[in-house]
Design a protein around this motif. Structure first.
Motif, mmCIF file in Angstrom:
data_model
loop_
_atom_site.group_PDB
_atom_site.id
_atom_site.type_symbol
_atom_site.label_atom_id
_atom_site.label_comp_id
_atom_site.label_asym_id
_atom_site.label_seq_id
_atom_site.Cartn_x
_atom_site.Cartn_y
_atom_site.Cartn_z
ATOM 1 N N LYS A 34 0.806 -1.226 0.000
ATOM 2 C CA LYS A 34 0.000 0.000 0.000
ATOM 3 C C LYS A 34 0.835 1.270 0.000
ATOM 4 O O LYS A 34 0.370 2.317 -0.427
ATOM 5 C CB LYS A 34 -0.950 0.034 1.193
ATOM 6 C CG LYS A 34 -0.239 0.307 2.500
ATOM 7 C CD LYS A 34 -1.204 0.566 3.631
ATOM 8 C CE LYS A 34 -0.395 0.924 4.856
ATOM 9 N NZ LYS A 34 -0.949 1.962 5.636
ATOM 10 N N ASP A 35 2.073 1.198 0.486
ATOM 11 C CA ASP A 35 2.915 2.387 0.610
ATOM 12 C C ASP A 35 3.097 3.064 -0.752
ATOM 13 O O ASP A 35 3.739 2.517 -1.648
ATOM 14 C CB ASP A 35 4.294 2.024 1.169
ATOM 15 C CG ASP A 35 4.235 1.392 2.547
ATOM 16 O OD1 ASP A 35 3.225 1.591 3.252
ATOM 17 O OD2 ASP A 35 5.214 0.712 2.913
ATOM 18 N N GLY A 41 -7.118 -3.979 -0.523
ATOM 19 C CA GLY A 41 -7.493 -5.393 -0.531
ATOM 20 C C GLY A 41 -6.278 -6.294 -0.613
ATOM 21 O O GLY A 41 -5.253 -6.034 -0.012
ATOM 22 N N GLU A 42 -6.403 -7.353 -1.390
ATOM 23 C CA GLU A 42 -5.311 -8.308 -1.536
ATOM 24 C C GLU A 42 -4.511 -8.011 -2.794
ATOM 25 O O GLU A 42 -5.027 -7.445 -3.762
ATOM 26 C CB GLU A 42 -5.856 -9.731 -1.597
ATOM 27 C CG GLU A 42 -6.487 -10.165 -0.291
ATOM 28 C CD GLU A 42 -6.985 -11.600 -0.323
ATOM 29 O OE1 GLU A 42 -7.311 -12.102 -1.415
ATOM 30 O OE2 GLU A 42 -7.053 -12.213 0.759
ATOM 31 N N LYS A 52 -2.171 -9.138 2.023
ATOM 32 C CA LYS A 52 -3.076 -8.030 2.269
ATOM 33 C C LYS A 52 -2.300 -6.746 1.982
ATOM 34 O O LYS A 52 -1.123 -6.651 2.295
ATOM 35 C CB LYS A 52 -3.575 -8.079 3.715
ATOM 36 C CG LYS A 52 -4.745 -7.183 3.990
ATOM 37 C CD LYS A 52 -5.425 -7.625 5.267
ATOM 38 C CE LYS A 52 -6.357 -6.611 5.822
ATOM 39 N NZ LYS A 52 -7.498 -6.249 5.136
ATOM 40 N N TYR A 53 -2.936 -5.782 1.379
ATOM 41 C CA TYR A 53 -2.273 -4.563 0.920
ATOM 42 C C TYR A 53 -1.504 -3.836 2.012
ATOM 43 O O TYR A 53 -0.485 -3.205 1.750
ATOM 44 C CB TYR A 53 -3.283 -3.615 0.271
ATOM 45 C CG TYR A 53 -4.146 -2.854 1.245
ATOM 46 C CD1 TYR A 53 -3.931 -1.504 1.478
ATOM 47 C CD2 TYR A 53 -5.170 -3.482 1.955
ATOM 48 C CE1 TYR A 53 -4.727 -0.799 2.378
ATOM 49 C CE2 TYR A 53 -5.955 -2.793 2.848
ATOM 50 C CZ TYR A 53 -5.737 -1.451 3.056
ATOM 51 O OH TYR A 53 -6.503 -0.760 3.941
#
Length: 115
Positions: A34-35, A41-42, A52-53
């Motif tokens: 996610k960064d 989500g995945e 997982k993100y």
């Protein structure tokens, strides 16, 4: 191919803010998909692992800055050349000879990361 940071890194940090994918981290720092991306989500890593993100992942290096290959696009779709290599004062940001990837693969990764 993804870019790697060799052990010649002097830990100056010049590369980190240049990465459009936030794929560069200081040694010993856990990272997440996610960064700096739009992923929620995945997310399936290149080795097939689904994460997982926001799950924290093990650092690639504990000693010097590193590039997460699953997030590196060599700046394809953003810039004409990898920005980490362009700003590195010791030329330690180099293509990974073990990870050869076409522009098509790199653009596909960019699209997955920036949805």
């Amino acid at each position: 191919m993804a870019i790697i940071i060799t052990d010649e890194c002097i830990n100056c940090g010049a590369c980190e803010p240049e990465c459009p994918n936030n794929a560069i981290y200081e040694g010993g720092i856990e990272w997440a998909i996610k960064d700096g991306t739009g992923v929620v989500g995945e997310y399936q890593l290149e080795d097939g692992t689904i994460v997982k993100y926001d799950a924290l992942q093990t650092p690639v290096s504990d000693d010097y800055y590193f590039i997460v290959p699953d997030k590196c696009t060599e700046c394809v779709g953003f810039h004409e050349e990898p920005q980490c290599a362009a700003v590195c004062p010791v030329d330690c940001c180099v293509p990974d000879p073990d990870r050869r990837e076409s522009n098509e693969i790199l653009l596909g990764r960019k699209e997955k990361l920036h949805v």
